[in-house]
Design an enzyme around this catalytic site. Structure first.
Site, mmCIF file in Angstrom:
data_model
loop_
_atom_site.group_PDB
_atom_site.id
_atom_site.type_symbol
_atom_site.label_atom_id
_atom_site.label_comp_id
_atom_site.label_asym_id
_atom_site.label_seq_id
_atom_site.Cartn_x
_atom_site.Cartn_y
_atom_site.Cartn_z
ATOM 1 N N ASP A 176 14.711 26.951 4.906
ATOM 2 C CA ASP A 176 13.963 26.705 6.425
ATOM 3 C C ASP A 176 14.799 26.110 7.401
ATOM 4 O OD1 ASP A 176 11.657 27.754 5.410
ATOM 5 O OD2 ASP A 176 10.689 25.882 4.730
ATOM 6 N N ASP A 236 15.531 22.524 3.118
ATOM 7 C CA ASP A 236 14.940 22.263 4.580
ATOM 8 C C ASP A 236 15.892 21.650 5.255
ATOM 9 O OD1 ASP A 236 12.120 23.267 3.772
ATOM 10 O OD2 ASP A 236 12.444 21.550 2.347
ATOM 11 N N ASP A 253 12.775 25.359 -2.060
ATOM 12 C CA ASP A 253 13.643 25.850 -1.023
ATOM 13 C C ASP A 253 14.574 24.573 -0.634
ATOM 14 O OD1 ASP A 253 12.258 23.934 0.276
ATOM 15 O OD2 ASP A 253 11.366 25.179 1.588
HETATM 16 P P1 GTP Z 1 10.220 21.430 -2.595
HETATM 17 O O1 GTP Z 1 10.512 22.463 -1.426
HETATM 18 O O2 GTP Z 1 9.331 22.169 -3.746
HETATM 19 O O3 GTP Z 1 11.145 20.724 -3.017
HETATM 20 O O4 GTP Z 1 9.178 20.300 -1.990
HETATM 21 P P2 GTP Z 1 9.236 20.057 -0.434
HETATM 22 O O5 GTP Z 1 8.628 18.878 -0.174
HETATM 23 O O6 GTP Z 1 10.428 20.308 0.364
HETATM 24 O O7 GTP Z 1 8.026 20.974 0.355
HETATM 25 P P3 GTP Z 1 8.305 22.182 1.623
HETATM 26 O O8 GTP Z 1 9.749 22.446 1.561
HETATM 27 O O9 GTP Z 1 7.172 22.949 1.326
HETATM 28 O O10 GTP Z 1 7.885 21.257 2.947
HETATM 29 C C1 GTP Z 1 8.828 20.021 3.291
HETATM 30 C C2 GTP Z 1 7.855 19.194 4.273
HETATM 31 O O11 GTP Z 1 7.635 20.079 5.131
HETATM 32 C C3 GTP Z 1 6.376 19.178 3.770
HETATM 33 O O12 GTP Z 1 6.202 17.830 4.084
HETATM 34 C C4 GTP Z 1 5.572 20.071 4.475
HETATM 35 O O13 GTP Z 1 4.517 19.290 4.512
HETATM 36 C C5 GTP Z 1 6.270 20.300 5.580
HETATM 37 N N1 GTP Z 1 6.226 21.472 6.476
HETATM 38 C C6 GTP Z 1 6.155 22.520 5.547
HETATM 39 N N2 GTP Z 1 5.762 23.605 6.578
HETATM 40 C C7 GTP Z 1 5.742 23.162 7.591
HETATM 41 C C8 GTP Z 1 5.561 23.426 9.179
HETATM 42 O O14 GTP Z 1 5.181 24.567 9.212
HETATM 43 N N3 GTP Z 1 5.314 22.617 9.942
HETATM 44 C C9 GTP Z 1 5.448 20.989 9.570
HETATM 45 N N4 GTP Z 1 5.415 20.248 10.499
HETATM 46 N N5 GTP Z 1 5.816 20.646 8.439
HETATM 47 C C10 GTP Z 1 5.877 21.748 7.545
HETATM 48 MN MN MN Z 2 11.414 21.986 0.540
HETATM 49 MN MN MN Z 3 10.280 24.392 3.279
#
Ligand code: GTP
Ligand code: MN
Ligand code: MN
Length: 390
Positions: free
Chosen positions: A314, A206, A204
């Site tokens: 996100d 972020d 995704d």
């Molecule tokens: P990819 O998207 O697969 O590239 O990996 P990513 O590391 O970006 O994972 P992800 O998008 O799921 O999450 C990014 C970061 O946000 C991670 O460290 C998660 O622990 C954190 N995260 C995800 N959801 C939440 C949430 O609801 N609250 C908080 N505080 N952190 C979150």
């Molecule tokens: Mn991510």
């Molecule tokens: Mn995410």
């Protein structure tokens, strides 16, 4: 015994947030195998084992060279008996029987494809598996009651399981930037998550959204979302309001992974770049809804290719006073975050969340306006994002 030039013993600290973990490392054969077992433990809802394997993986990722013999592991933290057994087998035979068996198992395969549906967690996937469903197409045919997220998850299954590239993330950054500026000039967006850690692909994209003047960011997200919707850029969205409150006694409950920011989980409709140079009709606003017929859930499963791609995005809005904590909390990796909170609690008697850091002994919040300051409050050496790939 005189250690030869290659017998340098590596020492690593016990918490992943005390170590530098680059994106590229030297032990992918081992880490990929152990990650299968970690994932399988997650599917079996065995949290303890899931974390144990993930910690072992993150230690291997932090090593400056490839493991060649068991002796190379001497003195390293987090490598339990089970992980060592798997590593030994791979070093000797090139593969691990347990990993091979897991990969072949019907349950692992079904859980992998079912949890790959956006909106479907381990519990739901497990229930479906026990009802005899194994793939997204089974779910679509079965007439299960699905929530909106799961419906979107099925409908865009193929796209959402195709990695998002950095180039696509950049296009989305520009779209989000434009819309945010239109709604609130002066607001700032920051790319976080895996892309901030230097990953070239992700599941995704972020973003953190903030404004230098505290309070100006309030209520921003519904406006951003509605403008995106008017422009036909959203296939799905779920927005939740900010519910964070600071109290004198500190955080009301132990900090969990879920935070309380105003946020939006969405699916963007991203135009694919056109390669043809023929003077076709001008690119259409991407707003034509697909017909909501019986088969719409199966559209993507059937492999039909559209001129757009569904991409998970996100969006998180943070008051500027919490920005550094939100940035640290959303940059990841997931294990790095988990280890930061464990370090704070166990070693410092502090509670860390994506909103704040609370000193439980002195009963006070520790302010910070940069990630560096938070690491300093925690008594940790600063680790830059690209070395947080634990
Ligand atoms: P990819 O998207 O697969 O590239 O990996 P990513 O590391 O970006 O994972 P992800 O998008 O799921 O999450 C990014 C970061 O946000 C991670 O460290 C998660 O622990 C954190 N995260 C995800 N959801 C939440 C949430 O609801 N609250 C908080 N505080 N952190 C979150
Ligand atoms: Mn991510
Ligand atoms: Mn995410």
């Amino acid at each position: 015994l005189e250690p030869g030039p290659k017998a340098v013993m590596i020492t690593l600290n016990g918490y992943a947030c005390q170590r530098r973990t680059p994106l590229q490392h030297h032990n992918t054969v081992l880490t990929e195998a152990l990650l299968v077992l970690a994932e399988n433990a997650e599917f079996c809802e065995d949290e303890g084992r899931n974390i144990a394997f993930k910690r072992a993986v993150s230690v291997l990722k932090a090593l400056p060279q490839a493991v060649r013999k068991m002796g190379d592991l001497q003195g390293l933290p987090c490598l339990g008996e089970h992980s060592q057994r798997v590593i030994k087998e791979i070093l000797e035979d090139g593969k691990s029987r347990e990993v091979e068996t897991t990969l072949q198992s019907e349950q692992y395969q079904a859980m992998k494809s079912l949890t790959g549906i956006f909106g479907v967690g381990v519990k739901t996937a497990d229930r479906w598996f026990r009802e005899g469903l194994q793939q997204p197409s089974d779910v679509a045919r079965s007439g299960q009651r699905l929530n909106h997220a799961q419906q979107a998850g099925l409908q865009y299954y193929n796209d959402l399981n195709t990695p998002v590239t950095k180039a696509e993330a950049d296009v989305i950054s520009r779209i989000v930037e434009g819309v945010v500026q239109e709604v609130l000039p002066g607001a700032e967006i920051t790319l976080t998550g895996g892309f901030r850690r230097g990953k070239q692909t992700g599941h995704d994209v972020d973003f953190l959204i903030s404004h230098p003047e505290e309070g100006r960011e309030e209520g921003l997200l519904p406006k951003v979302v509605s403008l995106l919707e008017t422009q036909g850029l959203l296939l799905y969205q779920k927005t939740t309001r900010n519910s964070y409150l600071e109290t004198k006694e500190g955080p009301a409950r132990p900090p969990s992974n879920m935070d309380r920011f105003e946020r939006c989980f969405s699916i963007f409709k991203l135009e694919r770049p056109r390669h043809s140079t023929s003077p076709e009709e001008p690119p259409q606003a991407a707003c034509e809804e697909s017909p909501r017929g019986e088969d719409s859930a199966l559209e993507q499963l059937a492999g039909e290719r559209q001129d757009w791609k569904a991409v998970r995005v996100d969006l998180v809005v943070t008051p500027v006073s919490q920005f550094a904590f939100a940035l640290l909390g959303w940059t990841g990796s997931q294990l790095f975050e988990r280890e930061l909170r464990r370090w704070a609690g166990q070693e410092k008697n502090m509670s860390l969340s994506s909103h704040a850091l609370f000193d439980n002994k002195r009963k006070q919040y520790l302010r910070a306006s940069s990630e560096e300051e938070i690491f300093a409050h925690l008594g940790l050496e600063y680790i830059p994002p690209c070395e947080r790939n634990a």
